[in-house]
Design a protein around this motif. Structure first.
Motif, PDB file in Angstrom:
ATOM      1  N   PRO A  25       9.465  27.171 -23.980  1.00  0.00           N
ATOM      2  CA  PRO A  25       9.745  27.807 -22.935  1.00  0.00           C
ATOM      3  C   PRO A  25      11.515  27.382 -22.778  1.00  0.00           C
ATOM      4  O   PRO A  25      11.895  26.518 -22.710  1.00  0.00           O
ATOM      5  CB  PRO A  25       9.114  27.553 -21.797  1.00  0.00           C
ATOM      6  CG  PRO A  25       8.525  26.332 -22.027  1.00  0.00           C
ATOM      7  CD  PRO A  25       8.383  26.191 -23.437  1.00  0.00           C
ATOM      8  N   GLN A  74      16.493  26.048 -26.086  1.00  0.00           N
ATOM      9  CA  GLN A  74      14.979  26.317 -26.342  1.00  0.00           C
ATOM     10  C   GLN A  74      14.781  25.596 -27.511  1.00  0.00           C
ATOM     11  O   GLN A  74      15.406  25.702 -28.566  1.00  0.00           O
ATOM     12  CB  GLN A  74      14.895  27.687 -26.840  1.00  0.00           C
ATOM     13  CG  GLN A  74      13.201  27.924 -26.922  1.00  0.00           C
ATOM     14  CD  GLN A  74      13.291  29.565 -26.815  1.00  0.00           C
ATOM     15  OE1 GLN A  74      13.933  30.437 -27.300  1.00  0.00           O
ATOM     16  NE2 GLN A  74      11.816  29.756 -26.489  1.00  0.00           N
ATOM     17  N   ASN A 135       9.426  31.005 -14.172  1.00  0.00           N
ATOM     18  CA  ASN A 135       8.561  31.929 -14.380  1.00  0.00           C
ATOM     19  C   ASN A 135       7.256  31.629 -14.927  1.00  0.00           C
ATOM     20  O   ASN A 135       6.865  30.822 -15.557  1.00  0.00           O
ATOM     21  CB  ASN A 135       9.122  32.941 -16.054  1.00  0.00           C
ATOM     22  CG  ASN A 135       8.451  34.169 -16.265  1.00  0.00           C
ATOM     23  OD1 ASN A 135       7.257  34.084 -16.193  1.00  0.00           O
ATOM     24  ND2 ASN A 135       9.092  35.208 -16.745  1.00  0.00           N
ATOM     25  N   SER A 137       4.602  33.135 -16.028  1.00  0.00           N
ATOM     26  CA  SER A 137       3.793  33.516 -16.984  1.00  0.00           C
ATOM     27  C   SER A 137       4.515  32.855 -18.560  1.00  0.00           C
ATOM     28  O   SER A 137       3.586  32.409 -19.263  1.00  0.00           O
ATOM     29  CB  SER A 137       3.801  34.940 -17.145  1.00  0.00           C
ATOM     30  OG  SER A 137       5.109  35.586 -17.190  1.00  0.00           O
ATOM     31  N   THR A 138       5.669  32.615 -18.487  1.00  0.00           N
ATOM     32  CA  THR A 138       6.143  32.356 -19.854  1.00  0.00           C
ATOM     33  C   THR A 138       6.726  30.846 -19.658  1.00  0.00           C
ATOM     34  O   THR A 138       6.981  30.018 -20.658  1.00  0.00           O
ATOM     35  CB  THR A 138       7.597  33.258 -20.146  1.00  0.00           C
ATOM     36  OG1 THR A 138       8.615  32.751 -19.111  1.00  0.00           O
ATOM     37  CG2 THR A 138       7.157  34.708 -20.508  1.00  0.00           C
ATOM     38  N   HIS A 139       6.744  30.267 -18.499  1.00  0.00           N
ATOM     39  CA  HIS A 139       7.074  28.860 -18.105  1.00  0.00           C
ATOM     40  C   HIS A 139       8.833  28.681 -18.314  1.00  0.00           C
ATOM     41  O   HIS A 139       8.986  27.636 -18.303  1.00  0.00           O
ATOM     42  CB  HIS A 139       6.230  27.845 -18.669  1.00  0.00           C
ATOM     43  CG  HIS A 139       4.919  28.093 -18.272  1.00  0.00           C
ATOM     44  ND1 HIS A 139       3.942  28.259 -19.150  1.00  0.00           N
ATOM     45  CD2 HIS A 139       4.398  27.993 -16.988  1.00  0.00           C
ATOM     46  CE1 HIS A 139       2.913  28.507 -18.604  1.00  0.00           C
ATOM     47  NE2 HIS A 139       2.892  28.314 -17.308  1.00  0.00           N
TER      48      HIS A 139
END
Length: 148
Positions: A25, A74, A135, A137-139
């Motif tokens: 993430p 990332q 976030n 859901s996506t971390h």
């Protein structure tokens, strides 16, 4: 020769897509220089250099007083991990920042997301790091780091 070129192109595209699929993430970093002199981004350790390699765009080398710089980091190597390890200096003052994401094993075999943040000052610097967004859901997450 054309079939060979096509195969190489297809293989390269597959590798690029595979690396993107394994990316952890992202963390969006906003560095704020709240001092009265220019701050210098100075990666020194291997983890700091890896952070620079994984940044988009690459952090500005200098950030003027009362200015900021924003970039995303990332890791392309793991879905379960990412880190931002950054070093800034103002004169003899230095701040080292570390922000990490990792999945930890849950009691039922699930994965539990965990974020850690640390700011280490030296030379009478004042350094802060704080999470400004996550976030669920996506971390993906965002941090604001400051130096004075």
């Amino acid at each position: 020769m054309k079939p060979y070129s096509f195969l190489i192109s297809a293989f390269a595209l597959t590798v690029l897509q595979t690396n993107a699929a394994f990316a952890g993430p992202p963390v969006t970093v906003t560095f704020k220089n709240i001092g009265n002199q220019t701050a210098t981004y100075t990666p020194e350790t291997s983890n700091e250099l890896i952070t620079k390699t994984n940044a988009n765009p690459i952090p500005e080398t200098t950030v003027n007083a009362n200015s900021s710089d924003t970039y995303t980091i990332q890791s392309p190597t793991s879905l379960d991990y990412n880190h931002a390890n950054l070093r800034y200096k103002i004169g003899t003052k230095s701040c080292i920042y570390l922000s990490t994401f990792v999945y930890t094993p849950g009691p039922d075999g699930s994965k539990i997301p965990k974020w850690n943040n640390k700011a280490t000052p030296s030379g009478s610097a004042t350094c802060t790091i704080r999470v400004t967004r996550t976030n669920p859901s996506t971390h993906a997450w965002s941090v604001e780091i400051t130096m004075r």
